[in-house]
Scaffold this motif. Structure first.
Motif, PDB file in Angstrom:
ATOM      1  N   PRO A   1     -27.242 -31.061   9.010  1.00 28.79           N
ATOM      2  CA  PRO A   1     -26.279 -30.445   8.090  1.00 28.79           C
ATOM      3  C   PRO A   1     -24.997 -31.259   7.903  1.00 28.79           C
ATOM      4  O   PRO A   1     -24.418 -31.260   6.817  1.00 28.79           O
ATOM      5  CB  PRO A   1     -25.975 -29.097   8.760  1.00 28.79           C
TER       6      PRO A   1
ATOM      7  N   MET B   1     -28.131 -35.139  19.998  1.00 29.47           N
ATOM      8  CA  MET B   1     -26.859 -34.581  19.523  1.00 29.47           C
ATOM      9  C   MET B   1     -26.880 -33.049  19.391  1.00 29.47           C
ATOM     10  O   MET B   1     -25.941 -32.375  19.846  1.00 29.47           O
ATOM     11  CB  MET B   1     -26.491 -35.274  18.201  1.00 29.47           C
TER      12      MET B   1
ATOM     13  N   GLY C   1     -32.182 -22.433  14.894  1.00 30.39           N
ATOM     14  CA  GLY C   1     -32.029 -23.829  14.492  1.00 30.39           C
ATOM     15  C   GLY C   1     -31.925 -24.757  15.688  1.00 30.39           C
ATOM     16  O   GLY C   1     -32.068 -24.346  16.843  1.00 30.39           O
TER      17      GLY C   1
ATOM     18  N   GLY D   1     -28.546 -23.816  17.591  1.00 32.35           N
ATOM     19  CA  GLY D   1     -28.512 -22.411  17.982  1.00 32.35           C
ATOM     20  C   GLY D   1     -29.574 -22.041  19.003  1.00 32.35           C
ATOM     21  O   GLY D   1     -29.298 -21.270  19.936  1.00 32.35           O
TER      22      GLY D   1
ATOM     23  N   ALA E   1     -31.082 -14.911  12.697  1.00 32.03           N
ATOM     24  CA  ALA E   1     -31.795 -15.989  12.002  1.00 32.03           C
ATOM     25  C   ALA E   1     -32.335 -15.439  10.688  1.00 32.03           C
ATOM     26  O   ALA E   1     -32.338 -14.219  10.464  1.00 32.03           O
ATOM     27  CB  ALA E   1     -32.925 -16.532  12.873  1.00 32.03           C
TER      28      ALA E   1
ATOM     29  N   MET F   1     -20.055 -24.266   9.792  1.00 30.12           N
ATOM     30  CA  MET F   1     -20.085 -23.145   8.845  1.00 30.12           C
ATOM     31  C   MET F   1     -20.943 -23.578   7.669  1.00 30.12           C
ATOM     32  O   MET F   1     -20.444 -23.949   6.612  1.00 30.12           O
ATOM     33  CB  MET F   1     -18.667 -22.771   8.410  1.00 30.12           C
ATOM     34  N   ILE F   2     -22.239 -23.530   7.877  1.00 31.96           N
ATOM     35  CA  ILE F   2     -23.163 -24.167   6.937  1.00 31.96           C
ATOM     36  C   ILE F   2     -23.102 -23.538   5.549  1.00 31.96           C
ATOM     37  O   ILE F   2     -23.371 -24.213   4.554  1.00 31.96           O
ATOM     38  CB  ILE F   2     -24.598 -24.161   7.514  1.00 31.96           C
TER      39      ILE F   2
ATOM     40  N   ILE G   1     -16.102 -30.613  17.804  1.00 32.25           N
ATOM     41  CA  ILE G   1     -17.079 -31.622  17.403  1.00 32.25           C
ATOM     42  C   ILE G   1     -17.713 -32.146  18.684  1.00 32.25           C
ATOM     43  O   ILE G   1     -17.002 -32.362  19.681  1.00 32.25           O
ATOM     44  CB  ILE G   1     -16.402 -32.779  16.631  1.00 32.25           C
TER      45      ILE G   1
ATOM     46  N   ASN H   1     -36.398 -24.738   8.005  1.00 31.01           N
ATOM     47  CA  ASN H   1     -36.746 -25.273   9.327  1.00 31.01           C
ATOM     48  C   ASN H   1     -36.685 -24.219  10.419  1.00 31.01           C
ATOM     49  O   ASN H   1     -35.773 -23.401  10.474  1.00 31.01           O
ATOM     50  CB  ASN H   1     -35.788 -26.417   9.695  1.00 31.01           C
TER      51      ASN H   1
HETATM   52  N1  LIG Z   1     -19.543 -29.491  15.638  1.00 27.24           N
HETATM   53  C1  LIG Z   1     -20.534 -30.328  15.894  1.00 27.24           C
HETATM   54  O1  LIG Z   1     -20.373 -31.312  16.603  1.00 27.24           O
HETATM   55  C2  LIG Z   1     -21.885 -30.030  15.322  1.00 27.24           C
HETATM   56  C3  LIG Z   1     -23.008 -30.773  15.720  1.00 27.24           C
HETATM   57  C4  LIG Z   1     -24.255 -30.421  15.189  1.00 27.24           C
HETATM   58  C5  LIG Z   1     -24.348 -29.370  14.298  1.00 27.24           C
HETATM   59  N2  LIG Z   1     -23.233 -28.706  13.926  1.00 27.24           N
HETATM   60  C6  LIG Z   1     -23.303 -27.581  12.986  1.00 27.24           C
HETATM   61  O2  LIG Z   1     -24.099 -26.577  13.575  1.00 27.24           O
HETATM   62  C7  LIG Z   1     -24.790 -25.857  12.564  1.00 27.24           C
HETATM   63  C8  LIG Z   1     -26.292 -25.886  12.850  1.00 27.24           C
HETATM   64  O3  LIG Z   1     -26.728 -27.235  12.808  1.00 27.24           O
HETATM   65  P1  LIG Z   1     -28.251 -27.566  13.170  1.00 27.24           P
HETATM   66  O4  LIG Z   1     -28.400 -29.023  13.177  1.00 27.24           O
HETATM   67  O5  LIG Z   1     -28.644 -26.790  14.377  1.00 27.24           O
HETATM   68  O6  LIG Z   1     -29.009 -26.992  11.890  1.00 27.24           O
HETATM   69  P2  LIG Z   1     -30.186 -25.925  11.893  1.00 27.24           P
HETATM   70  O7  LIG Z   1     -29.585 -24.634  12.386  1.00 27.24           O
HETATM   71  O8  LIG Z   1     -31.341 -26.490  12.614  1.00 27.24           O
HETATM   72  O9  LIG Z   1     -30.599 -25.824  10.363  1.00 27.24           O
HETATM   73  C9  LIG Z   1     -29.800 -25.196   9.432  1.00 27.24           C
HETATM   74  C10 LIG Z   1     -30.061 -23.659   9.404  1.00 27.24           C
HETATM   75  O10 LIG Z   1     -28.889 -23.032   8.907  1.00 27.24           O
HETATM   76  C11 LIG Z   1     -29.246 -21.837   8.226  1.00 27.24           C
HETATM   77  N3  LIG Z   1     -28.625 -21.852   6.904  1.00 27.24           N
HETATM   78  C12 LIG Z   1     -28.784 -22.789   5.943  1.00 27.24           C
HETATM   79  N4  LIG Z   1     -28.030 -22.496   4.872  1.00 27.24           N
HETATM   80  C13 LIG Z   1     -27.379 -21.349   5.156  1.00 27.24           C
HETATM   81  C14 LIG Z   1     -26.442 -20.538   4.463  1.00 27.24           C
HETATM   82  N5  LIG Z   1     -26.014 -20.851   3.236  1.00 27.24           N
HETATM   83  N6  LIG Z   1     -25.982 -19.428   5.083  1.00 27.24           N
HETATM   84  C15 LIG Z   1     -26.404 -19.112   6.325  1.00 27.24           C
HETATM   85  N7  LIG Z   1     -27.295 -19.841   7.032  1.00 27.24           N
HETATM   86  C16 LIG Z   1     -27.756 -20.941   6.451  1.00 27.24           C
HETATM   87  C17 LIG Z   1     -30.761 -21.829   8.111  1.00 27.24           C
HETATM   88  O11 LIG Z   1     -31.265 -20.966   9.137  1.00 27.24           O
HETATM   89  P3  LIG Z   1     -31.611 -19.417   8.822  1.00 27.24           P
HETATM   90  O12 LIG Z   1     -32.940 -19.422   8.090  1.00 27.24           O
HETATM   91  O13 LIG Z   1     -31.703 -18.805  10.156  1.00 27.24           O
HETATM   92  O14 LIG Z   1     -30.508 -18.895   7.971  1.00 27.24           O
HETATM   93  C18 LIG Z   1     -31.159 -23.251   8.441  1.00 27.24           C
HETATM   94  O15 LIG Z   1     -32.438 -23.326   9.013  1.00 27.24           O
HETATM   95  C19 LIG Z   1     -24.410 -26.531  11.230  1.00 27.24           C
HETATM   96  O16 LIG Z   1     -23.349 -25.812  10.650  1.00 27.24           O
HETATM   97  C20 LIG Z   1     -23.950 -27.906  11.652  1.00 27.24           C
HETATM   98  O17 LIG Z   1     -23.051 -28.483  10.752  1.00 27.24           O
HETATM   99  C21 LIG Z   1     -22.016 -29.004  14.425  1.00 27.24           C
END
Ligand SMILES: NC(=O)c1ccc[n+]([C@@H]2O[C@H](COP(=O)([O-])OP(=O)(O)OC[C@H]3O[C@@H](n4cnc5c(N)ncnc54)[C@H](OP(=O)(O)O)[C@@H]3O)[C@@H](O)[C@H]2O)c1
Length: 315
Positions: free
Chosen positions: A49, A129, A157, A160, A178, A227-228, A257, A306
């Motif tokens: 994301p 990561m 995800g 999560g 989810a 905050m996707i 981060i 996913n």
């Molecule tokens: N701060 C950091 O260092 C860091 C590092 C990695 C990731 N992140 C953040 O953590 C979050 C999850 O990342 P991930 O890599 O684990 O991705 P992920 O959860 O494996 O994939 C994205 C999931 O987000 C949900 N989603 C997508 N669009 C959405 C929307 N508009 N509203 C609500 N839910 C939505 C979907 O799940 P559902 O079908 O369950 O809705 C999708 O499967 C992201 O926001 C990412 O930017 C932050």
């Protein structure tokens, strides 16, 4: 010997939400190896994301991608040719050169990976990561204590699902939200106490109250890693109107981060390897095949396609 390889470039910055037209698949010539350099053929690529925020021309905690250059991100590959003492053909390496079938890189930009028991692509997910993001956020900010209730959004995800399981290991009751029944079924199957399909549950707060006694208990910690739903330059984030609850309920809310917790890397690797060995951490991955499908895989993240980590497997 590989003299050229395909890569996916950022062709244009998204007007609003990214579309397939923002990407371009090209064949690029590879440079001749210099001293200390390695030629790597990628086996697995990550789509994440965070890449969406970097497609826009604005700086966040890290700068935007350059137009006409490959989408950068994690990948795992095998060394094909080496002019570096540390690497030999066949060695497995992690890199951040992104969406390319092959590349020439300096040895200092690579991390060697073991030929271990765990599938190698786990180093882009549970051992990489996303797993580290879950670990650092829970350990350093959430600090879950046995008996507490932990709510995780995006629970099925890459980040999560690991956050949920770390909270279980810490002795917490875990409620995950989810976007499909299949995702919720999987969460229950790995021991998550309550899983809510937020698309069908109606009022999420009511569902959360039913599952977790209170939507936010006094002294709750909010661990904010993303905050996707709101990450596009064109759309302003909506603000909550009930922020006074932060005071009333003495809530602590902190964003982060993953690289804020670089000092936890060693502990993460030790703990995660042990938990995986003990069968206490499980994971899923959703795989698309071929670099020509990288952009589609990436866009599917935002449609919730996913379960677990979204990956691209290269031939
Ligand atoms: N701060 C950091 O260092 C860091 C590092 C990695 C990731 N992140 C953040 O953590 C979050 C999850 O990342 P991930 O890599 O684990 O991705 P992920 O959860 O494996 O994939 C994205 C999931 O987000 C949900 N989603 C997508 N669009 C959405 C929307 N508009 N509203 C609500 N839910 C939505 C979907 O799940 P559902 O079908 O369950 O809705 C999708 O499967 C992201 O926001 C990412 O930017 C932050």
């Amino acid at each position: 010997m590989i003299s050229s390889a395909r890569a996916v470039l950022l062709r244009q910055r998204p007007a609003k939400f990214p579309t397939p037209h923002d990407f371009e698949l090209v064949e690029q010539r590879l440079p001749v190896l210099g001293p200390g350099q390695v030629l790597v053929r990628n086996l697995w690529m990550s789509v994440d994301p965070f890449m969406r925020a970097r497609m826009y021309g604005v700086s966040g905690y890290i700068g935007p991608f350059n137009l006409g250059e490959p989408m950068l991100g994690g990948a795992i590959g095998a060394v094909v040719e080496s002019q570096a003492a540390a690497y030999s053909p066949g060695d497995l390496v992690a890199s951040m050169f992104g969406w390319r079938e092959a590349f020439v890189g300096d040895e200092r930009s690579l991390t060697g990976l073991p030929h271990g028991d765990v599938p190698i692509e786990a180093h882009l997910g549970v051992l990489g990561m996303p797993g580290f993001t879950a670990y650092g956020g829970m350990k350093r900010i959430g600090e879950p204590k046995a008996g507490e209730t932990v709510f995780v959004s995006g629970a099925a995800g890459a980040v999560g699902s690991i956050a949920c399981q770390i909270a279980k290991i810490e002795g917490c009751r875990v409620v995950g939200a989810a976007g499909s029944d299949e995702k919720c079924d999987w969460l229950r199957s790995i021991g998550i106490d309550s899983a809510i399909n937020y698309r069908t549950c109606g009022d999420l707060t009511q569902a959360l109250r039913a599952a977790a006694l209170e939507a936010a208990n006094p002294f709750a910690r909010f661990v904010e890693c993303g905050m996707i739903a709101g990450v596009t330059a064109a759309l302003p984030l909506s603000a909550p109107t009930n922020l006074l609850n932060v005071v009333r309920r003495r809530i602590k809310m902190q964003g982060y981060i993953s690289f804020d917790f670089a000092d936890l890397q060693g502990r993460f690797e030790t703990d995660m390897a042990r938990w995986i060995g003990e069968g206490r951490i499980q994971w899923q991955q959703t795989v698309e095949y071929g670099i020509e499908n990288a952009a589609a895989a990436f866009l599917q993240l935002f449609a919730g396609a996913n379960l677990g980590k979204m990956l691209v497997k290269l031939a």
